[in-house]
Scaffold this active site. Structure first.
Site, short mmCIF file in Angstrom:
data_model
loop_
_atom_site.label_atom_id
_atom_site.label_comp_id
_atom_site.label_asym_id
_atom_site.label_seq_id
_atom_site.Cartn_x
_atom_site.Cartn_y
_atom_site.Cartn_z
N SER A 111 0.84 -1.23 0.02
CA SER A 111 0.03 0.05 0.12
C SER A 111 0.87 1.30 0.12
O SER A 111 1.81 1.42 -1.01
CB SER A 111 -0.88 0.04 1.29
OG SER A 111 -2.09 0.83 1.11
N ASP A 159 -9.34 -5.19 -5.13
CA ASP A 159 -8.75 -3.98 -4.54
C ASP A 159 -9.67 -2.57 -4.56
O ASP A 159 -9.59 -2.20 -5.85
CB ASP A 159 -7.44 -3.72 -4.77
CG ASP A 159 -6.65 -2.68 -3.57
OD1 ASP A 159 -7.43 -1.92 -2.95
OD2 ASP A 159 -5.50 -3.04 -3.48
N HIS A 191 -7.60 -5.52 -0.79
CA HIS A 191 -6.44 -4.72 -0.43
C HIS A 191 -5.57 -5.38 0.59
O HIS A 191 -5.86 -5.08 1.80
CB HIS A 191 -6.79 -3.24 0.07
CG HIS A 191 -5.71 -2.33 -0.07
ND1 HIS A 191 -4.88 -1.90 -0.92
CD2 HIS A 191 -5.40 -1.74 1.05
CE1 HIS A 191 -3.99 -1.10 -0.81
NE2 HIS A 191 -4.20 -1.08 0.43
#
Length: 234
Positions: A111, A159, A191
């Site tokens: 991320s 995601d 995610h």
């Protein structure tokens, strides 16, 4: 305050270095399972997980590499750029401390950590040999692809935080720049550091031969006049 974590070989000198960059609001502790997977496959590897340099400013716990409060497409690049010098210095100090060179170093991010990893080699090509970017993106697509670093993008198709379209666009862009990049997409995955993506990462680490290595080998063959028929490039 979260502290940096490190896992070192049980004996002998480290031959590889993995640096793990966590997501926003997280801590290095979340990378413990991944660190154990890497250590099981690469016995002589050192695995380091630094804590984001600043406290997460949207919750009472966690760390961040840059603030996402009020973040936009326009202001994200400047925030990343402001945080980058500290990260570059940390990575170089870690390489010196462990005694592992740039090409034997892999930078792995999740991320926000992936943003920092991708932008680190955009800022300094060859800082590490490989980047593995899970569920990430560029803050700003690079004008030039790194020539000394291989990029592995790993993303879930579902995601909702960083859409997979960002990874597809990055791969297309890097391809146009003749960059050495791959993209693995796990169907139905959101995610997260999903096991399917971890398997893809291990496959890339153990089987993908960097483009620069092939080019150097083929150049040597051409100079020696050896026939290159039958050489397959993955």
């Amino acid at each position: 305050m979260s502290s940096d974590l490190e896992w070192l070989p049980s004996s002998g000198q480290a031959e590889q270095l993995f640096i793990l960059l966590h997501g926003v609001g997280a801590t290095p502790d979340g990378f413990a399972p991944l660190a154990q997977v890497l250590r099981s496959r690469f016995a002589q590897a050192a695995v380091l997980a630094p804590a984001g340099f600043d406290a997460f400013d949207m919750a009472p716990a966690g760390r961040q590499w840059f603030s996402v409060r009020g973040v936009t497409e326009d202001n994200r690049p400047a925030r990343v750029a402001a945080a980058m010098p500290r990260l570059l210095t940390w990575i170089k100090s870690a390489q010196q401390h462990i005694g592992v060179g740039q090409q034997a170093t892999a930078l792995i991010g999740f991320s926000q950590g992936s943003i920092m990893a991708l932008e680190a080699v955009a800022a300094e090509d060859g800082l590490v040999g490989r980047v593995l970017a899970f569920s990430g993106r560029y803050a700003l697509l690079p004008a030039v692809a790194p020539a000394l670093t291989t990029l592995h993008l790993l993303h879930g198709s579902a995601d909702s935080v960083m859409p997979v379209s960002l990874a597809r666009a990055a791969l297309d862009h890097l391809g146009q720049l003749d960059g050495d990049a791959t993209l693995d997409i796990a169907e139905g995955v959101g995610h997260e550091l999903h096991p399917a993506l971890l398997d893809c990462a291990l496959h890339r680490l153990t089987s993908h031969i960097p483009q620069r290595t092939w080019q150097a080998a083929l150049g040597s063959v051409a100079q020696s006049g050896t026939d290159t028929t039958g050489v397959n490039v993955d």
